[in-house]
Design an enzyme around this catalytic site. Sequence first.
Site, PDB file in Angstrom:
ATOM      1  N   HIS A 157       0.819  -1.210   0.000  1.00 48.74           N
ATOM      2  CA  HIS A 157       0.000   0.000   0.000  1.00 48.74           C
ATOM      3  C   HIS A 157       0.865   1.278   0.000  1.00 48.74           C
ATOM      4  CE1 HIS A 157      -3.359  -2.648   1.006  1.00 48.74           C
ATOM      5  NE2 HIS A 157      -2.754  -3.038   2.096  1.00 48.74           N
TER       6      HIS A 157
HETATM    7  O1  RIB Z   1      -5.302   0.084   4.374  1.00 50.06           O
HETATM    8  C1  RIB Z   1      -3.893   0.098   4.247  1.00 50.06           C
HETATM    9  C2  RIB Z   1      -3.317   1.239   5.001  1.00 50.06           C
HETATM   10  O2  RIB Z   1      -3.636   1.113   6.392  1.00 50.06           O
HETATM   11  C3  RIB Z   1      -1.777   1.280   4.948  1.00 50.06           C
HETATM   12  O3  RIB Z   1      -1.341   2.602   5.095  1.00 50.06           O
HETATM   13  C4  RIB Z   1      -1.386   0.469   6.160  1.00 50.06           C
HETATM   14  O4  RIB Z   1      -0.096   0.813   6.648  1.00 50.06           O
HETATM   15  C5  RIB Z   1      -2.442   0.898   7.144  1.00 50.06           C
HETATM   16  O5  RIB Z   1      -2.014   2.134   7.713  1.00 50.06           O
END
Ligand code: RIB
Length: 307
Positions: free
Chosen positions: A240
């Site tokens: 992500h």
């Molecule tokens: O949904 C994914 C996000 O939420 C990413 O930033 C992960 O690190 C959590 O913070």
Amino acid sequence: MARPIIIDCDPGVDDAIALFLALAHPTELNILGITTVAGNVPLHYTSQNALKICALANRADIPVYAGCPRPLIRPLSTATDIHGATGLQGTELPEPIQPLRVQHAVAFLIETLQQAPEPVTLATLGPFTNLAVALIQAPQIADKIDTIIAMGGAITHGNITPAAEFNIYVDPHAAQVVFESGIPIKLITLDTTHQVLTTPKQLAAFRQLNTAIGHAAADLLAHYGTPEIERYGMQGAPLHDPCVIAYLLQPELFTFKDTYTTIDTISPENLGRTVIDWWGRTEQPPNAQVAASVDAAGIYKLLMESF
Ligand code: RIB
Ligand code: CA
């Protein structure tokens, strides 16, 4: 000239990979500071983890500021099932070389933005709590932020509830403050990040680099992905947050679409949902560019070159 940026994060394994990527590019990214927020794990751990990440990357020159320990309204929700109790399960990073800065992250954001000779880019990898508080306390800083590049939200399905992505779900009210601020936003949602999967072959490639960062990345990602791989039947863990930094370094890896995006802060079932008007049905002026495509192979090439 290196682009002036501030990285707001909740490390967290994928935040760590994103920070390793950013810290490896001092000529392209002038990191004015790293601010930490409660999210994946409580603030104490996100802050210590940010310091440890800087130590491993030999970047103890980057100041780290601890921010808000909880969302604006909601109680804190964490993701220890994904990231482990301390946020970086899978490896032991070195102890911090530098102490946390005494200044609160919100005060750092306000002071740095007010004094910045040119507008600053904000890269947000966690809940928007710190930025929202800064904007409420000093709305004029909006003029000193050229763009917010954020990982968050979902066009389709959520990951923490059927409707909501974690960063927005943790603090939907903070997200609403940011999306109503008028600051240009580029939002990289789950629909994009779920195309950037760390396969076993890629994990092995990180390890074969035989560098400290390569080994740390492989160790962290090997553990981090299990719950999501099982839940979604993926070939590997979704990267992500590194997508945010990859965009800053190589924007050509992404395309974006202008949208009008709002945050559901009311409905119990849809709390934290990003309501992304992909087809312009509301006829509202756009307030956020949402990622429409990504070159996942290009991101891994960048990571391999960087680690
Ligand atoms: O949904 C994914 C996000 O939420 C990413 O930033 C992960 O690190 C959590 O913070
Ligand atoms: Ca994060």
